[in-house]
Design a protein around this motif. Structure first.
Motif, PDB file in Angstrom:
ATOM      1  N   TYR A  24     111.165  70.123  45.184  1.00 54.13           N
ATOM      2  CA  TYR A  24     109.733  70.284  44.929  1.00 54.13           C
ATOM      3  C   TYR A  24     109.503  71.678  44.364  1.00 54.13           C
ATOM      4  CZ  TYR A  24     109.045  66.028  47.571  1.00 54.13           C
ATOM      5  OH  TYR A  24     109.095  64.729  47.981  1.00 54.13           O
ATOM      6  N   GLN A  52     108.375  75.084  44.132  1.00 55.31           N
ATOM      7  CA  GLN A  52     107.867  76.039  45.124  1.00 55.31           C
ATOM      8  C   GLN A  52     107.298  77.302  44.472  1.00 55.31           C
ATOM      9  OE1 GLN A  52     111.146  76.830  47.736  1.00 55.31           O
ATOM     10  NE2 GLN A  52     111.207  74.746  48.510  1.00 55.31           N
ATOM     11  N   ARG A  53     107.790  77.623  43.297  1.00 57.13           N
ATOM     12  CA  ARG A  53     107.342  78.821  42.586  1.00 57.13           C
ATOM     13  C   ARG A  53     107.459  78.568  41.084  1.00 57.13           C
ATOM     14  NH1 ARG A  53     110.752  84.203  42.796  1.00 57.13           N
ATOM     15  NH2 ARG A  53     111.269  83.253  44.765  1.00 57.13           N
ATOM     16  N   GLY A  87     104.251  72.303  44.238  1.00 61.18           N
ATOM     17  CA  GLY A  87     104.291  71.306  45.296  1.00 61.18           C
ATOM     18  C   GLY A  87     104.689  69.916  44.833  1.00 61.18           C
TER      19      GLY A  87
END
Length: 148
Positions: free
Chosen positions: A75, A77-78, A37
């Motif tokens: 950002y 995300q994973r 995030g």
């Protein structure tokens, strides 16, 4: 004068010690997932990208030394902890008590509520979704662990 020299010496020792602690903490998967995030421009993400010598793999994906950040929107995300020839082998401790040496039997004991498909073992921990892919159908060796 001695007090000032002592304070300077103390500050230098403190900086050197905290640098070692930061470097050591970067090997902890639980600290790595704190990047989820966060902007790719954040200090923490940049610190890890530098430490793992991560480079552009494809647009929005940074990879290096067994760690991959997926950030197509800017950002993270994973995060994927790799264990393969293409992306390398993550050398630190994985989050959630996982180990790259875990087999399917180990995972079933650790996470009895997980779901399994032919290719993946999946479970939730807090706000995170975790997907584990094995190198073969026998599920004896982990290829990667993704945290979303």
């Amino acid at each position: 004068m001695k007090t000032i020299s002592g304070l300077i010496l103390f500050a230098c020792i403190l900086l050197l010690t905290s640098g070692r602690l930061e470097a050591q903490n970067m090997r902890e998967g639980d600290n790595v997932i704190d990047c989820l995030g966060k902007s790719v421009d954040s200090d923490l993400v940049n610190l890890l990208m530098s430490a793992y010598k991560m480079k552009d793999d494809i647009p929005g994906v940074k990879a290096g030394k067994g760690l991959t950040f997926y950030a197509p929107s800017g950002y993270v995300q994973r995060i994927t902890f790799q264990n393969n020839k293409m992306y390398g082998h993550f050398a630190g401790n994985l989050p959630f008590g996982l180990s790259l040496n875990d087999n399917i039997k180990d995972l079933r004991q650790k996470f009895p509520k997980a779901t399994e498909t032919e290719d993946y073992f999946k479970f939730y921990s807090g706000k995170c979704s975790v997907e584990i892919k094995f190198t073969s159908a026998k599920k004896k060796s982990i290829e990667f662990v993704s945290v979303l």
